[in-house]
Design a protein around this motif. Structure first.
Motif, mmCIF file in Angstrom:
data_model
loop_
_atom_site.group_PDB
_atom_site.id
_atom_site.type_symbol
_atom_site.label_atom_id
_atom_site.label_comp_id
_atom_site.label_asym_id
_atom_site.label_seq_id
_atom_site.Cartn_x
_atom_site.Cartn_y
_atom_site.Cartn_z
ATOM 1 N N SER A 310 0.830 -1.205 0.000
ATOM 2 C CA SER A 310 0.000 0.000 0.000
ATOM 3 C C SER A 310 0.864 1.254 0.000
ATOM 4 O O SER A 310 0.592 2.225 -0.722
ATOM 5 C CB SER A 310 -0.920 -0.004 1.223
ATOM 6 O OG SER A 310 -1.667 1.202 1.289
ATOM 7 N N ALA A 311 1.930 1.240 0.825
ATOM 8 C CA ALA A 311 2.836 2.394 0.858
ATOM 9 C C ALA A 311 3.536 2.575 -0.482
ATOM 10 O O ALA A 311 3.709 3.706 -0.967
ATOM 11 C CB ALA A 311 3.860 2.205 1.979
ATOM 12 N N GLN A 314 1.073 3.981 -2.909
ATOM 13 C CA GLN A 314 0.832 5.390 -2.608
ATOM 14 C C GLN A 314 1.983 6.252 -3.114
ATOM 15 O O GLN A 314 1.763 7.334 -3.686
ATOM 16 C CB GLN A 314 0.667 5.580 -1.089
ATOM 17 C CG GLN A 314 0.246 6.986 -0.677
ATOM 18 C CD GLN A 314 -1.113 7.353 -1.207
ATOM 19 O OE1 GLN A 314 -1.997 6.501 -1.328
ATOM 20 N NE2 GLN A 314 -1.295 8.631 -1.535
ATOM 21 N N ASP A 315 3.211 5.758 -2.929
ATOM 22 C CA ASP A 315 4.367 6.501 -3.443
ATOM 23 C C ASP A 315 4.314 6.605 -4.971
ATOM 24 O O ASP A 315 4.605 7.661 -5.549
ATOM 25 C CB ASP A 315 5.669 5.815 -3.019
ATOM 26 C CG ASP A 315 5.940 5.968 -1.529
ATOM 27 O OD1 ASP A 315 5.363 6.896 -0.932
ATOM 28 O OD2 ASP A 315 6.718 5.161 -0.991
ATOM 29 N N LEU A 317 1.666 6.549 -6.851
ATOM 30 C CA LEU A 317 0.595 7.476 -7.214
ATOM 31 C C LEU A 317 1.045 8.921 -7.078
ATOM 32 O O LEU A 317 0.708 9.780 -7.912
ATOM 33 C CB LEU A 317 -0.643 7.220 -6.344
ATOM 34 C CG LEU A 317 -1.409 5.922 -6.633
ATOM 35 C CD1 LEU A 317 -2.546 5.735 -5.641
ATOM 36 C CD2 LEU A 317 -1.955 5.939 -8.058
ATOM 37 N N GLU A 318 1.798 9.206 -6.022
ATOM 38 C CA GLU A 318 2.299 10.571 -5.841
ATOM 39 C C GLU A 318 3.255 10.954 -6.970
ATOM 40 O O GLU A 318 3.188 12.064 -7.515
ATOM 41 C CB GLU A 318 2.992 10.687 -4.485
ATOM 42 C CG GLU A 318 2.038 10.648 -3.310
ATOM 43 C CD GLU A 318 2.746 10.911 -1.992
ATOM 44 O OE1 GLU A 318 3.960 11.206 -2.031
ATOM 45 O OE2 GLU A 318 2.104 10.812 -0.934
#
Length: 481
Positions: A310-311, A314-315, A317-318
């Protein structure tokens, strides 16, 4: 065939066209003028001569109205000498009374033994002469002033003009040839110069200017060509500059596209292993195979793996959002000193970081104007890495200083030196110094890649370097010029 080639060559040169056109015009105009002389000069001269003699005879008639015979004779002498003729005065008996510069007896006989009566006068008037008479009265007696216009010289003039025609034509040809040659050269010279300059302009050579020596159409055309050359040169320079920028942008876009492809490939690889691991663990727990019958233990491990995934997602996606074309770099002014202090405090609360020897030199109230989220994320990654990859009793030195136009942040931690060939690779996506692939000890390899991406988007400078006993990471704002 040779004549056709010669004509084709002439047609291709404007100087030859101007030469032959000018030559033809000069010959035609001169021939027309010469023909006009042949046709109209004799008659014009005859009319002129008649008018001049008539005016002279009228002056004699005017003198007779108030003068004596001697005055009349004097006027006739002037009339004869002025017009180069031999007039004579006749009485009512048609006898010659007076001939200029000749003595006449009272009987009407000429003292030079030339006797002229009416028949003699008729004989004197031949077909080549035109007789003109003027009536006048002297002392109440009628007299006649008679003179002749000799038309023979007029015929001679025409004959001479005809005989002179061959010489005149040769002279006209030579003069026309020379005049046409120099006229064509003088006319074509600036055009040829313009043609040379235009050819250089076609080859994008704007080094030569045309001389402007006149204010006529040629001079105006030269000036306009110079202006056009300057404008084209400026436009070409602008196009070259834009082209260089475009090539740079294209190269940058290609590099980004290549990085994106590599990133997607690496992400696929990174996600493949944990997904397979979690799926295997879940399947083993479902079937209660071996140690996986202890569901609580392996559910926790599966959850931790999913948290890492998930992390990672998320990275990614950023990064994807920052690289998108519609990403807006909104800037705000925030307190960097307060954020760094809070970030350090959060890292110190972690049990594994409690024994780090931390030294802080943070200037208070350092305010910066930037994209707060990107800068905070980048600095958070750097501080977290420093704590994570250091050991108990390792030294950490964190500094934040400020100048009149900039600021500088650095963090040092005791750590083994990084090989020089590895330093430039640390900011590549999914690159790890620890080659085992263990996510716990080596990380995902994306943290510094995200840090570098966010700092570059924020137009901040950064570097990582080896120190005597450790590694130092620096971030700063370039000095404004």
């Amino acid at each position: 065939m040779l004549a056709i080639k010669w004509i084709t060559k002439i047609r291709a040169k404007i100087s030859a066209k101007i030469f032959f056109i000018t030559l033809a015009l000069l010959i035609v105009f001169t021939a027309l003028i010469y023909a006009m002389l042949l046709l109209f000069l004799p008659n014009f001269y005859l009319d002129y001569k008649k008018q001049k003699l008539d005016n002279g005879a009228d002056l004699v008639v005017e003198t007779s109205k108030s003068g004596s015979l001697q005055d009349i004779e004097s006027a006739i002498d002037d009339f004869a000498s002025t017009n180069n003729i031999s007039p004579f005065l006749l009485n009512s008996m048609n006898q010659i009374v007076y001939i200029p510069f000749t003595e006449v007896q009272s009987t009407g006989q000429v003292s030079t033994a030339i006797t002229m009566d009416s028949s003699s006068v008729a004989t004197f008037s031949s077909v080549s002469n035109t007789s003109i008479e003027k009536k006048l009265t002297i002392d109440g007696k009628p007299y006649t002033l008679r003179y002749f216009i000799n038309i023979q010289p007029l015929t001679d003039i025409s004959s001479v003009l005809l005989l002179f025609t061959p010489y005149f034509l040769v002279f006209v040809l030579i003069l026309s040839f020379i005049s046409a040659y120099f006229f064509s050269k003088r006319t074509v010279k600036p055009l040829l110069r313009m043609n040379d300059v235009a050819n250089k302009m076609a080859r994008l050579d704007f080094s030569e200017n045309l001389p402007v020596n006149s204010t006529d159409e040629i001079g105006q055309l030269s000036r306009h060509l110079n202006d056009m050359a300057h404008e084209l040169e400026g436009t070409l320079i602008d196009l070259q500059r834009v082209n260089i920028q475009l090539e740079t942008e294209i190269a940058k876009e290609r590099a980004q596209e290549e990085t994106r492809k590599q990133f997607i490939t690496a992400v696929s690889h990174e996600l493949k292993s944990p997904i397979a691991s979690v799926m295997g663990q879940l399947e083993a727990m479902i079937h209660r195979i071996g140690p996986y019958s202890d569901r609580d233990t392996y559910l926790k491990r599966s959850y931790e793996t999913m948290e890492q995934m998930s992390a990672l997602v998320q990275d990614m996606l950023e990064i994807s959002r920052v690289d998108s074309a519609d990403f807006e770099m909104s800037k705000t002014t925030f307190n960097l000193s307060t954020f760094i202090s809070d970030c350090i405090q959060q890292e110190q609360w972690h049990p594994k970081a409690a024994n780090r020897r931390l030294s802080k030199q943070i200037t208070s109230d350092v305010l910066i104007h930037a994209n707060q989220k990107l800068v905070e994320k980048a600095i958070t990654n750097v501080i977290h890495n420093a704590f994570q990859y250091s050991k108990n009793d390792d030294k950490l030195v964190i500094t934040l200083s400020q100048t009149a136009t900039s600021w500088h942040f650095s963090i040092y931690n005791d750590a083994p030196k990084i090989p020089d060939e590895e330093l430039t690779k640390l900011f590549d996506a999914f690159y790890r110094l620890e080659k085992s692939g263990n996510k716990t000890t080596g990380g995902s390899g994306i943290g510094l890649f995200i840090t570098a991406t966010f700092l570059e988007k924020s137009k901040l400078s950064y570097k990582i370097e080896n120190q005597e006993h450790g590694v130092k990471f620096s971030i700063w704002e370039p000095e404004s010029t």
